[in-house]
Design a protein around this motif. Sequence first.
Motif, PDB file in Angstrom:
ATOM      1  N   GLY A  76      23.756  86.585 -12.655  1.00 26.87           N
ATOM      2  CA  GLY A  76      23.980  86.988 -11.277  1.00 26.87           C
ATOM      3  C   GLY A  76      24.349  85.739 -10.517  1.00 26.87           C
ATOM      4  N   ARG A  77      23.567  85.396  -9.528  1.00 23.30           N
ATOM      5  CA  ARG A  77      23.771  84.113  -8.862  1.00 23.30           C
ATOM      6  C   ARG A  77      23.441  82.967  -9.818  1.00 23.30           C
ATOM      7  N   ASN A  78      22.444  83.175 -10.697  1.00 22.51           N
ATOM      8  CA  ASN A  78      22.051  82.181 -11.696  1.00 22.51           C
ATOM      9  C   ASN A  78      22.080  82.811 -13.084  1.00 22.51           C
ATOM     10  N   LEU A  79      22.090  81.961 -14.093  1.00 20.31           N
ATOM     11  CA  LEU A  79      22.044  82.387 -15.486  1.00 20.31           C
ATOM     12  C   LEU A  79      20.700  81.948 -16.063  1.00 20.31           C
ATOM     13  N   THR A  80      19.957  82.901 -16.660  1.00 20.98           N
ATOM     14  CA  THR A  80      18.603  82.618 -17.140  1.00 20.98           C
ATOM     15  C   THR A  80      18.401  83.218 -18.516  1.00 20.98           C
ATOM     16  N   VAL A  81      17.812  82.434 -19.423  1.00 22.81           N
ATOM     17  CA  VAL A  81      17.445  82.915 -20.752  1.00 22.81           C
ATOM     18  C   VAL A  81      15.957  83.236 -20.754  1.00 22.81           C
ATOM     19  N   TRP A  82      15.618  84.436 -21.250  1.00 24.75           N
ATOM     20  CA  TRP A  82      14.239  84.883 -21.408  1.00 24.75           C
ATOM     21  C   TRP A  82      13.890  84.795 -22.894  1.00 24.75           C
ATOM     22  N   GLU A  83      12.917  83.980 -23.237  1.00 30.58           N
ATOM     23  CA  GLU A  83      12.528  83.819 -24.629  1.00 30.58           C
ATOM     24  C   GLU A  83      11.080  84.252 -24.810  1.00 30.58           C
ATOM     25  N   GLN A  84      10.871  85.251 -25.662  1.00 27.86           N
ATOM     26  CA  GLN A  84       9.518  85.757 -25.888  1.00 27.86           C
ATOM     27  C   GLN A  84       8.705  84.742 -26.689  1.00 27.86           C
ATOM     28  N   LEU A  85       7.492  84.493 -26.220  1.00 30.12           N
ATOM     29  CA  LEU A  85       6.610  83.534 -26.874  1.00 30.12           C
ATOM     30  C   LEU A  85       5.740  84.232 -27.906  1.00 30.12           C
ATOM     31  N   PRO A  86       5.314  83.529 -28.965  1.00 31.65           N
ATOM     32  CA  PRO A  86       4.472  84.158 -29.986  1.00 31.65           C
ATOM     33  C   PRO A  86       3.114  84.571 -29.425  1.00 31.65           C
ATOM     34  N   ASP A  87       2.472  85.530 -30.092  1.00 33.10           N
ATOM     35  CA  ASP A  87       1.196  86.059 -29.612  1.00 33.10           C
ATOM     36  C   ASP A  87       0.111  84.986 -29.535  1.00 33.10           C
ATOM     37  N   ASN A  88       0.191  83.999 -30.428  1.00 30.53           N
ATOM     38  CA  ASN A  88      -0.850  82.964 -30.445  1.00 30.53           C
ATOM     39  C   ASN A  88      -0.580  81.824 -29.476  1.00 30.53           C
ATOM     40  N   PHE A  89       0.463  81.969 -28.661  1.00 31.17           N
ATOM     41  CA  PHE A  89       0.774  80.932 -27.674  1.00 31.17           C
ATOM     42  C   PHE A  89      -0.300  80.950 -26.589  1.00 31.17           C
ATOM     43  N   LYS A  90      -0.982  79.829 -26.402  1.00 30.81           N
ATOM     44  CA  LYS A  90      -2.163  79.789 -25.537  1.00 30.81           C
ATOM     45  C   LYS A  90      -1.819  79.647 -24.053  1.00 30.81           C
ATOM     46  N   LYS A  91      -0.734  78.957 -23.740  1.00 26.21           N
ATOM     47  CA  LYS A  91      -0.392  78.751 -22.338  1.00 26.21           C
ATOM     48  C   LYS A  91       0.179  80.017 -21.718  1.00 26.21           C
ATOM     49  N   ARG A  92       0.080  80.104 -20.414  1.00 25.14           N
ATOM     50  CA  ARG A  92       0.605  81.264 -19.700  1.00 25.14           C
ATOM     51  C   ARG A  92       2.128  81.184 -19.619  1.00 25.14           C
ATOM     52  N   GLY A  93       2.793  82.310 -19.750  1.00 25.97           N
ATOM     53  CA  GLY A  93       4.244  82.342 -19.673  1.00 25.97           C
ATOM     54  C   GLY A  93       4.760  82.251 -18.245  1.00 25.97           C
ATOM     55  N   ASP A  94       6.082  82.227 -18.110  1.00 23.24           N
ATOM     56  CA  ASP A  94       6.724  82.126 -16.789  1.00 23.24           C
ATOM     57  C   ASP A  94       6.925  83.481 -16.131  1.00 23.24           C
ATOM     58  N   VAL A  95       6.601  84.551 -16.855  1.00 26.34           N
ATOM     59  CA  VAL A  95       6.878  85.902 -16.372  1.00 26.34           C
ATOM     60  C   VAL A  95       5.566  86.644 -16.122  1.00 26.34           C
ATOM     61  N   THR A  96       5.494  87.351 -15.004  1.00 32.21           N
ATOM     62  CA  THR A  96       4.342  88.195 -14.693  1.00 32.21           C
ATOM     63  C   THR A  96       4.576  89.595 -15.262  1.00 32.21           C
ATOM     64  N   VAL A  97       3.622  90.055 -16.053  1.00 31.35           N
ATOM     65  CA  VAL A  97       3.694  91.405 -16.634  1.00 31.35           C
ATOM     66  C   VAL A  97       2.719  92.298 -15.876  1.00 31.35           C
ATOM     67  N   ARG A  98       3.201  93.388 -15.330  1.00 28.94           N
ATOM     68  CA  ARG A  98       2.348  94.275 -14.542  1.00 28.94           C
ATOM     69  C   ARG A  98       2.767  95.721 -14.766  1.00 28.94           C
ATOM     70  N   ARG A  99       1.937  96.614 -14.281  1.00 29.79           N
ATOM     71  CA  ARG A  99       2.257  98.042 -14.336  1.00 29.79           C
ATOM     72  C   ARG A  99       2.292  98.602 -12.926  1.00 29.79           C
ATOM     73  N   ASP A 100       3.367  99.311 -12.630  1.00 28.86           N
ATOM     74  CA  ASP A 100       3.551  99.970 -11.341  1.00 28.86           C
ATOM     75  C   ASP A 100       3.296 101.458 -11.555  1.00 28.86           C
ATOM     76  N   ARG A 101       2.175 101.954 -11.054  1.00 26.97           N
ATOM     77  CA  ARG A 101       1.793 103.338 -11.317  1.00 26.97           C
ATOM     78  C   ARG A 101       2.768 104.346 -10.720  1.00 26.97           C
ATOM     79  N   ARG A 102       3.555 103.923  -9.749  1.00 28.46           N
ATOM     80  CA  ARG A 102       4.543 104.842  -9.178  1.00 28.46           C
ATOM     81  C   ARG A 102       5.646 105.184 -10.168  1.00 28.46           C
ATOM     82  N   LEU A 103       5.807 104.363 -11.218  1.00 25.86           N
ATOM     83  CA  LEU A 103       6.863 104.612 -12.190  1.00 25.86           C
ATOM     84  C   LEU A 103       6.389 105.446 -13.368  1.00 25.86           C
ATOM     85  N   GLU A 104       5.105 105.722 -13.450  1.00 28.49           N
ATOM     86  CA  GLU A 104       4.593 106.575 -14.515  1.00 28.49           C
ATOM     87  C   GLU A 104       5.005 108.028 -14.258  1.00 28.49           C
TER      88      GLU A 104
END
Length: 523
Positions: free
Chosen positions: A446-474
Motif C-alpha cells: 500500500g503506502r508501505n511494503l511489509t513482510v509478515w514472517e510467522q515465528l516458530p511456536d517455541n519462540f519466546k519473545k513477543r511478536g510484532d503483531v497483536t492477535v485478538r478476537r472480535d466477537r462481532r465477527l463471529e
Amino acid sequence: MGEVRKLQKKLRQIANLELKVSLTAEEQIKVLKKEELRIRLAELLLQLSGPQQPHCIVGEEDKMKRQIEDETKNHTEHSPAVKIAREDQQQKKKKKDKGLEKEQQKEGGEQTPEPPDPESEFKTLKGLWEKSKFRLRPLEGHSDIITCVASVDNLVISGSRDTTLKVWHVPTATEQRNLGGHRGGVTCLIAPPAEYCRKLASALHVGEKERFVLSGSSDCCVRIWALSSGQCVKSIYTFNAISSICFIAEWEGYIVTGSDAGKLQVWDCRSLENHQSVNAHLDAITTLQSQGPLVFSGSADGGVCVWEVCDGAAEPLRRLHQWGPEVTGCSGVNNAAGGLRLSACGDQVFLASGRSSIRVLNWRTGRVSRLTNHSSTAGVTDCVNQTPGVLIGSSFDLTTGESTLNLFSLPQSRYLVSLSSSDLPRILCFAAWHTPSGGHRWVTGGRNLTVWEQLPDNFKKRGDVTVRRDRRLENSLAESDQDSEEDSDDVADDDDEDEDSSPRDTSDAEDVSGSSWQRCVLQ
C-alpha cells in the motif's frame, strides 16, 4: 441521513484522496480535516453506543467459564432426577458399544475410521492461530503506492505506481534488483509456476532454470522479466492500458490480461501471440484469477464473469456465467486499490469492493451472502486472498486509521482471529506463501511494503503483531441485503454542510450498535 454516516463518508473520501498522486488545493484542505472529523466521529460513537463493556482477556474468560461450569455441576450433581438420567444414558451407551463390538467381530474385526469432525477441526485451527506470532519487516525503496506483489521462493516482487518493479530478498530484507522500463505505473504482476517457466525459457531461448515475472502497466505493455539478471526479455504491446493479469496453468499455458476499458485478451505462453480479444465488461477489469480450467474476472462496475478454458479452440476462453452488480451487490465500487478484488474457492467467489463486508458469490447459482469483515460500517475492505484452508481479508478502520487482517476458515467462512500492528498502513495488495518449514510468510503493500514472517511456536519473545478476537465477527456469514446501509453510502454528500447542524435520527443508533463489542486480547 445522520451525522455519523456523513462523517464516515467524508473520512472514506479523505482516505482515498490520500492515495492520489497529487492533490488540488481544495483536496488538501479536506485531508487536513481528517483528525478533526475522527475526533468528532469518536465522540458521537461514544454517545450513541452506551456503556462500554470491559475488555476481555482470554485466560480470564476461560477461568470464569470453568467456575460457572463447576457451580452448575455442584447444583445439579445431587439431584436424583439427574442421577437417574445419567445412569440411563450410561446404560444406553454401554449397549450401543456392545452392539458395535459384535458387528465388528462379525466383519472380521475391521473398524471403519470415523469421518473428521468439522467442529473439532475448526477449534484446532482457531487454537493454532490464537497462539501465532509474526515478525514484521519493512521493505523501503518505492517512491509511490505499491499496487501489486508476488513471491518466488525467497524473493518478493513488488510493482508500484512509480513505474518500477523491485525484487527483494526476504531473509535479509534487502533490495536485490530494481526493474525499470515501464513508462506508466505498474498495475499488476504474476509469477508463473516453475514448470511453465521452463516452457517460457525454451521459447525465449534462455536458461531452462530461469524464473520469470510478468508485469502489466498503464503504458499498454506486458513485460517479461528474467529474475536472475533483472533484464526484460520480452515486451508485448496490447494497445490497451492493462489493469489486471493472470496465468492459466493448464495445457501449454496462457497469459490473460484485462484492460481499463473492459477488454479481455488471451496470449499463448510459447508463441506469445494473441489468441482472443473480447469485450468482457463495461468498465475496467480490475481483478483476474485462474482456478484450474476456470478464469474469474471482476470489473470496476461490480460485475463478475466466469470463463472456461477450452484448449485447442479458436478462442481459448468460453464464458460460462456473468453476474452484474445488481446480483453481486458491488455497484459503485469505491475501492482505493483500483476497483473490485476477488478470490475464488470452489463454487464461492469472495469479493472486496471497499465496503465493510466481503460479498460471497456462488458463481453457479448467483446466490450472494455477506461476510462481516468489520465491526461497523466505518470499515473498508480493499483486498482478499487465501492460504490453504484460510481466507484473509484486509480491514481499514476509517475512524481510527487502524489496519487489520481478518482470518476465516475455509470452506465454512467461520471467523478465526484478527491480526494487527501499531502504525500499520492501509493494505491495498497481498500475497501469501509457505516457507520450507511450513510456516506462513506474507507480504502486504500500500503506502508501505511489509513482510509478515510467522515465528516458530517455541519462540519466546513477543511478536510484532497483536492477535485478538472480535466477537462481532463471529457467526458473521449472512444473506446479502441489497438495500443495506453500507450499500447506500455511494451517494455523495455536500462537503460544505456543517456536520454539527445535521439532525440525528434513530438510524445512527443502529449504525453504531456494535461499537461496544468485546475485544479479547490474546496473551
